[in-house]
Design a protein around this motif. Structure first.
Motif, PDB file in Angstrom:
ATOM      1  N   GLN A 152      25.729  27.655 -28.437  1.00  0.00           N
ATOM      2  CA  GLN A 152      24.576  26.818 -28.123  1.00  0.00           C
ATOM      3  C   GLN A 152      23.952  27.195 -26.785  1.00  0.00           C
ATOM      4  O   GLN A 152      22.767  26.979 -26.573  1.00  0.00           O
ATOM      5  N   ALA A 153      24.749  27.745 -25.890  1.00  0.00           N
ATOM      6  CA  ALA A 153      24.193  28.166 -24.609  1.00  0.00           C
ATOM      7  C   ALA A 153      23.336  29.404 -24.850  1.00  0.00           C
ATOM      8  O   ALA A 153      23.802  30.403 -25.403  1.00  0.00           O
ATOM      9  N   HIS A 154      22.071  29.351 -24.458  1.00  0.00           N
ATOM     10  CA  HIS A 154      21.173  30.473 -24.764  1.00  0.00           C
ATOM     11  C   HIS A 154      19.930  30.427 -23.884  1.00  0.00           C
ATOM     12  O   HIS A 154      19.600  29.390 -23.291  1.00  0.00           O
ATOM     13  N   TRP A 155      19.260  31.553 -23.792  1.00  0.00           N
ATOM     14  CA  TRP A 155      17.971  31.609 -23.123  1.00  0.00           C
ATOM     15  C   TRP A 155      16.945  30.893 -23.978  1.00  0.00           C
ATOM     16  O   TRP A 155      16.923  31.052 -25.193  1.00  0.00           O
ATOM     17  N   GLU A 156      16.130  30.079 -23.345  1.00  0.00           N
ATOM     18  CA  GLU A 156      15.156  29.281 -24.086  1.00  0.00           C
ATOM     19  C   GLU A 156      13.745  29.604 -23.584  1.00  0.00           C
ATOM     20  O   GLU A 156      13.518  29.689 -22.370  1.00  0.00           O
ATOM     21  N   PRO A 157      12.790  29.774 -24.503  1.00  0.00           N
ATOM     22  CA  PRO A 157      11.414  30.102 -24.081  1.00  0.00           C
ATOM     23  C   PRO A 157      10.810  29.012 -23.208  1.00  0.00           C
ATOM     24  O   PRO A 157      11.120  27.831 -23.351  1.00  0.00           O
ATOM     25  N   LEU A 158       9.933  29.414 -22.296  1.00  0.00           N
ATOM     26  CA  LEU A 158       9.233  28.456 -21.444  1.00  0.00           C
ATOM     27  C   LEU A 158       7.998  27.924 -22.164  1.00  0.00           C
ATOM     28  O   LEU A 158       7.349  28.654 -22.906  1.00  0.00           O
ATOM     29  N   PRO A 159       7.641  26.654 -21.937  1.00  0.00           N
ATOM     30  CA  PRO A 159       6.430  26.090 -22.542  1.00  0.00           C
ATOM     31  C   PRO A 159       5.177  26.422 -21.735  1.00  0.00           C
ATOM     32  O   PRO A 159       4.140  25.799 -21.917  1.00  0.00           O
ATOM     33  N   PHE A 160       5.295  27.370 -20.819  1.00  0.00           N
ATOM     34  CA  PHE A 160       4.140  27.836 -20.053  1.00  0.00           C
ATOM     35  C   PHE A 160       4.349  29.322 -19.786  1.00  0.00           C
ATOM     36  O   PHE A 160       5.424  29.870 -20.022  1.00  0.00           O
ATOM     37  N   SER A 161       3.327  29.989 -19.308  1.00  0.00           N
ATOM     38  CA  SER A 161       3.415  31.419 -19.059  1.00  0.00           C
ATOM     39  C   SER A 161       2.843  31.752 -17.690  1.00  0.00           C
ATOM     40  O   SER A 161       2.182  30.932 -17.047  1.00  0.00           O
ATOM     41  N   PHE A 162       3.130  32.981 -17.245  1.00  0.00           N
ATOM     42  CA  PHE A 162       2.637  33.449 -15.968  1.00  0.00           C
ATOM     43  C   PHE A 162       1.541  34.483 -16.182  1.00  0.00           C
ATOM     44  O   PHE A 162       1.486  35.150 -17.218  1.00  0.00           O
ATOM     45  N   ASN A 163       0.692  34.616 -15.202  1.00  0.00           N
ATOM     46  CA  ASN A 163      -0.369  35.609 -15.250  1.00  0.00           C
ATOM     47  C   ASN A 163       0.248  37.005 -15.315  1.00  0.00           C
ATOM     48  O   ASN A 163       1.000  37.398 -14.422  1.00  0.00           O
ATOM     49  N   PRO A 164      -0.036  37.796 -16.360  1.00  0.00           N
ATOM     50  CA  PRO A 164       0.584  39.118 -16.489  1.00  0.00           C
ATOM     51  C   PRO A 164       0.042  40.134 -15.496  1.00  0.00           C
ATOM     52  O   PRO A 164       0.594  41.221 -15.347  1.00  0.00           O
ATOM     53  N   VAL A 165      -1.045  39.801 -14.802  1.00  0.00           N
ATOM     54  CA  VAL A 165      -1.628  40.695 -13.809  1.00  0.00           C
ATOM     55  C   VAL A 165      -1.226  40.206 -12.423  1.00  0.00           C
ATOM     56  O   VAL A 165      -1.472  39.067 -12.050  1.00  0.00           O
ATOM     57  N   GLY A 166      -0.595  41.061 -11.629  1.00  0.00           N
ATOM     58  CA  GLY A 166      -0.164  40.665 -10.302  1.00  0.00           C
ATOM     59  C   GLY A 166       1.302  40.268 -10.277  1.00  0.00           C
ATOM     60  O   GLY A 166       2.001  40.305 -11.297  1.00  0.00           O
ATOM     61  N   ILE A 167       1.767  39.874  -9.108  1.00  0.00           N
ATOM     62  CA  ILE A 167       3.175  39.533  -8.901  1.00  0.00           C
ATOM     63  C   ILE A 167       3.377  38.022  -8.998  1.00  0.00           C
ATOM     64  O   ILE A 167       2.636  37.254  -8.406  1.00  0.00           O
ATOM     65  N   ASN A 168       4.368  37.628  -9.767  1.00  0.00           N
ATOM     66  CA  ASN A 168       4.784  36.228  -9.838  1.00  0.00           C
ATOM     67  C   ASN A 168       6.205  36.158  -9.290  1.00  0.00           C
ATOM     68  O   ASN A 168       7.139  36.649  -9.913  1.00  0.00           O
ATOM     69  N   PHE A 169       6.358  35.584  -8.122  1.00  0.00           N
ATOM     70  CA  PHE A 169       7.633  35.593  -7.414  1.00  0.00           C
ATOM     71  C   PHE A 169       8.023  34.162  -7.060  1.00  0.00           C
ATOM     72  O   PHE A 169       7.398  33.535  -6.224  1.00  0.00           O
ATOM     73  N   ILE A 170       9.062  33.640  -7.737  1.00  0.00           N
ATOM     74  CA  ILE A 170       9.601  32.318  -7.425  1.00  0.00           C
ATOM     75  C   ILE A 170      10.718  32.512  -6.404  1.00  0.00           C
ATOM     76  O   ILE A 170      11.757  33.088  -6.704  1.00  0.00           O
ATOM     77  N   GLN A 171      10.507  32.004  -5.170  1.00  0.00           N
ATOM     78  CA  GLN A 171      11.455  32.195  -4.093  1.00  0.00           C
ATOM     79  C   GLN A 171      12.405  31.014  -3.912  1.00  0.00           C
ATOM     80  O   GLN A 171      13.461  31.163  -3.291  1.00  0.00           O
ATOM     81  N   SER A 172      12.036  29.842  -4.428  1.00  0.00           N
ATOM     82  CA  SER A 172      12.875  28.667  -4.224  1.00  0.00           C
ATOM     83  C   SER A 172      12.618  27.652  -5.323  1.00  0.00           C
ATOM     84  O   SER A 172      11.526  27.608  -5.901  1.00  0.00           O
ATOM     85  N   MET A 173      13.629  26.829  -5.610  1.00  0.00           N
ATOM     86  CA  MET A 173      13.528  25.786  -6.625  1.00  0.00           C
ATOM     87  C   MET A 173      14.331  24.570  -6.169  1.00  0.00           C
ATOM     88  O   MET A 173      15.307  24.691  -5.438  1.00  0.00           O
ATOM     89  N   ALA A 174      13.901  23.404  -6.619  1.00  0.00           N
ATOM     90  CA  ALA A 174      14.632  22.167  -6.317  1.00  0.00           C
ATOM     91  C   ALA A 174      14.299  21.143  -7.388  1.00  0.00           C
ATOM     92  O   ALA A 174      13.233  21.190  -8.006  1.00  0.00           O
ATOM     93  N   LYS A 175      15.206  20.189  -7.582  1.00  0.00           N
ATOM     94  CA  LYS A 175      14.978  19.106  -8.535  1.00  0.00           C
ATOM     95  C   LYS A 175      14.959  17.775  -7.800  1.00  0.00           C
ATOM     96  O   LYS A 175      15.843  17.496  -6.971  1.00  0.00           O
ATOM     97  N   VAL A 176      13.954  16.952  -8.087  1.00  0.00           N
ATOM     98  CA  VAL A 176      13.866  15.590  -7.579  1.00  0.00           C
ATOM     99  C   VAL A 176      13.529  14.690  -8.768  1.00  0.00           C
ATOM    100  O   VAL A 176      12.488  14.859  -9.398  1.00  0.00           O
ATOM    101  N   GLY A 177      14.405  13.728  -9.066  1.00  0.00           N
ATOM    102  CA  GLY A 177      14.172  12.882 -10.238  1.00  0.00           C
ATOM    103  C   GLY A 177      14.196  13.713 -11.506  1.00  0.00           C
ATOM    104  O   GLY A 177      15.127  14.475 -11.755  1.00  0.00           O
ATOM    105  N   ASN A 178      13.145  13.586 -12.326  1.00  0.00           N
ATOM    106  CA  ASN A 178      13.068  14.349 -13.572  1.00  0.00           C
ATOM    107  C   ASN A 178      12.161  15.559 -13.441  1.00  0.00           C
ATOM    108  O   ASN A 178      11.718  16.120 -14.441  1.00  0.00           O
ATOM    109  N   THR A 179      11.885  15.985 -12.209  1.00  0.00           N
ATOM    110  CA  THR A 179      10.947  17.073 -11.969  1.00  0.00           C
ATOM    111  C   THR A 179      11.644  18.251 -11.305  1.00  0.00           C
ATOM    112  O   THR A 179      12.422  18.079 -10.365  1.00  0.00           O
ATOM    113  N   VAL A 180      11.355  19.456 -11.820  1.00  0.00           N
ATOM    114  CA  VAL A 180      11.804  20.693 -11.188  1.00  0.00           C
ATOM    115  C   VAL A 180      10.602  21.307 -10.477  1.00  0.00           C
ATOM    116  O   VAL A 180       9.519  21.424 -11.053  1.00  0.00           O
ATOM    117  N   TYR A 181      10.801  21.691  -9.209  1.00  0.00           N
ATOM    118  CA  TYR A 181       9.723  22.264  -8.408  1.00  0.00           C
ATOM    119  C   TYR A 181       9.978  23.747  -8.186  1.00  0.00           C
ATOM    120  O   TYR A 181      11.123  24.174  -7.980  1.00  0.00           O
TER     121      TYR A 181
END
Length: 462
Positions: A26-55
Motif C-alpha cells: 500500500q505504501a507507494h508514490w501518489e500523483p499530485l493533484p497539481f503540477s509545476f511549470n515545465p519551463v524553468g526551475i521549480n525548487f522546494i527548499q523547505s516544508m512545514a505542516k500547520v493544522g491540515n495544511t502543508v506549506y
C-alpha cells in the motif's frame, strides 16, 4: 491427521504473508493533484505542516485547475494549491528558505533583493505574510521544542529578555522576547534541532567563546558544550540533525564521527555514537522520523551496492528501498504529515516516469501515527500572545485518550467560555480563545483530562 494440520498451517501462513505483503504494497508514490511549470526551475527548499495544511517554500511556479501563480511560498489544503499573500507586496521574498510550525503558527525566513525591510523572519496570519517585530539580522536556521523557537544567522543585537546578555549568532524566542544563548557558536551553522529544551547545532563549528571544539554543539539552557569532544577532522561538515526519542541522528560529509567509523550518517544515544549499518554513499541532507522508522533524503544513490534513488528508510537494523524506487533529481528536504512523506527539492523522474517539479508525495498508510506523535506527559502551555486582544492561542498535550475539558473563568470563578469538552486522542492540540465580547482583565484557563488538572492566567487588554 498430521497432513490436515500441515495443510491448515500452510493455508494460514499464506494468508498471513499475503496480508502483510498487501499492507506493505500500500505504501507507494501518489500523483499530485497539481503540477509545476515545465519551463524553468521549480525548487522546494523547505516544508512545514500547520493544522491540515502543508506549506511549501522555495522558488517555483505551480498550477491546478483552480489557480495559476508564481510564488516563493504556497499552501496545499484540501487537495488544492492556495496562494499566499504579503502584507507589503513590494517587499516579498525572492525565495523562502525556511518554514517551521511554532505553537500552531507558521514562521518563515527567506531572502529578498528588493529595497526596504527584509522579510527574513516573518509569520503567517490568515494566509498573509507579516514581518515580526524582531527584525535584527538575517535568520538562516530554525528549530523548536514548542517552548522556544531557536534561530541562528546574522544576529547581533541586544536581547529583549532581561539579564540574558548580547545575542551572538543564536537566539531563543518565546513569541515575545528574544533570549541570548551564552557566547554563541563560532564557525558555520548548517542545522539546528531541539527536544525538551536541549538544542543541538551542527555545521562547521569551531567552538564557543573560549571553548574550542569541532563537530556538534549542545545547548543545555546555560552553556554550549561539545558532544563530539574527540573529533579532530578539519573537514567534518554536518548538514542535518534530528533529535528523536530514540537518539540524535546526524548526517553530513564524514566517514567517521568522534572517532567512530560511520559513513555519512550516525546516531548519538546514551553518550555514544553508533553507525547506521553501512551508512550512505553520499551526503544526507534531510532526516525525518516516521513511527519507529527514519527516512533520509539527499544526493545519494547507493548504500551497500543497493540503488535507493535519493530516498531511503532505516528500520533500526538495515536500510530499505521505497516501493516503486526513489527519485531522480535532487532531494533536499523531507516532511511527514501523518499520512504522506513529502519529498522536496528538484524532482525530475519518479518510478521511471517524468515528473518535473519541486515536490513529490509517498503514501505511508500503515504507520502508527498516534504512537509516534503521542506526548510523554500531559501539559498546558502559556497562551500566546499574552497579553492579547481579542484572541489568543492555547496549546496543550494529552498523553493518552481521555475526556478533555478546556475552560476559561473570570477571577471570581465564573465560567466565561468552554473551548473543549470532548474525547481526545493522545496528541498535541491548539485551541483559539476569542474574547471579543469580554471586558479587559485577568482570566484563568483550566485543562482537565482524567486525574490531570492544571490552570494558568491570561491577560486581556483592550
Amino acid at each position: 491427521m498430521k497432513m490436515i494440520n500441515i495443510t491448515r498451517w500452510i493455508s494460514v501462513t499464506v494468508i498471513v504473508l499475503f496480508f502483510a505483503s498487501s499492507l506493505r504494497a500500500q505504501a507507494h508514490w501518489e500523483p499530485l493533484p497539481f503540477s509545476f511549470n515545465p519551463v524553468g526551475i521549480n525548487f522546494i527548499q523547505s516544508m512545514a505542516k500547520v493544522g491540515n495544511t502543508v506549506y511549501f517554500g522555495g522558488y517555483f511556479i505551480a498550477t491546478d485547475v483552480f489557480t495559476y501563480f508564481a510564488s516563493d511560498i504556497a499552501a496545499f489544503r484540501d487537495e488544492k494549491i492556495v496562494s499566499i499573500n504579503y502584507a507589503d507586496p513590494f517587499n516579498k521574498n525572492d525565495q523562502v528558505t525556511g518554514l517551521i510550525n511554532f505553537r500552531g503558527v507558521l514562521y518563515l525566513n527567506g531572502e529578498t533583493s528588493k529595497m526596504g525591510p527584509r522579510f527574513s523572519f516573518s509569520y503567517l496570519n490568515a494566509d498573509t505574510v507579516v514581518a515580526t517585530a524582531f527584525t535584527a539580522g538575517k535568520f538562516i536556521e530554525m528549530a523548536t521544542d514548542d517552548k522556544f523557537l531557536y534561530l541562528s544567522g546574522d544576529i547581533s543585537a541586544k536581547a529583549t529578555a532581561p539579564d540574558t546578555g548580547e545575542i551572538k549568532g543564536l537566539m531563543a524566542w518565546d513569541g515575545e522576547n528574544a533570549y541570548a544563548m551564552g557566547d554563541g557558536l563560532e564557525g558555520t551553522i548548517n542545522t539546528l534541532t531541539a527536544r525538551n529544551e536541549i538544542v543541538y547545532a551542527g555545521g562547521r563549528i569551531t567552538g564557543s567563546g573560549a571553548k574550542k571544539f569541532k563537530g556538534i554543539a549542545m545547548w543545555d539552557g546555560n552553556q554550549w558544550s561539545s558532544i563530539t569532544p574527540n573529533e579532530t577532522s578539519d573537514t567534518l561538515a554536518i548538514y542535518e540533525l534530528l533529535a528523536t526519542k530514540n537518539g540524535l541522528y546526524a548526517s553530513g560529509n564524514f566517514s567517521s564521527i568522534n572517532g567512530v567509523p560511520a559513513n555519512h550518517i550516525a546516531v548519538y544515544r546514551n553518550n555514544t555514537w553508533y553507525p547506521l549499518a553501512e551508512g550512505i554513499d553520499e551526503s544526507v541532507l534531510s532526516i525525518v522520523e516516521v513511527g519507529d522508522h527514519i527516512y533520509v533524503g539527499g544526493p545519494f544513490i547507493e548504500s551497500g551496492g543497493v540503488d535507493y534513488g535519493q530516498v531511503a528508510m532505516w528500520d533500526g537494523i538495515k536500510w530499505n528501498k521505497l516501493n516503486g524506487g526513489g527519485i531522480e533529481g535532487l532531494v533536499t528536504n523531507l516532511l511527514f504529515d501523518g499520512k504522506y512523506l513529502w519529498v522536496g527539492g528538484v524532482i525530475v523522474r519518479i518510478e521511471g516516469v517524468d515528473q518535473y517539479g519541486g515536490v513529490a508525495r509517498y503514501l505511508i498508510p500503515t504507520v502508527d501515527v498516534e504512537e509516534q506523535n503521542a506526548p510523554e506527559h500531559y501539559t498546558l502551555l502559556q497562551n500566546y500572545p499574552n497579553p492579547f486582544n481579542p484572541s489568543t492561542t492555547i496549546e496543550y498535550s494529552i498523553a493518552t485518550e481521555n475526556i478533555v475539558q478546556l475552560k476559561v473563568f473570570s477571577m471570581l470563578g465564573e465560567e466565561v467560555a468552554t473551548l473543549v469538552d470532548e474525547v481526545k486522542q493522545a496528541g498535541t492540540y491548539y485551541s483559539n480563545f476569542d474574547a471579543s465580547e469580554l471586558p479587559s482583565g485577568m482570566y484563568i484557563y483550566t485543562l482537565k483530562a482524567g486525574s490531570y488538572s492544571e490552570s494558568k492566567k491570561l491577560l486581556l487588554v483592550k
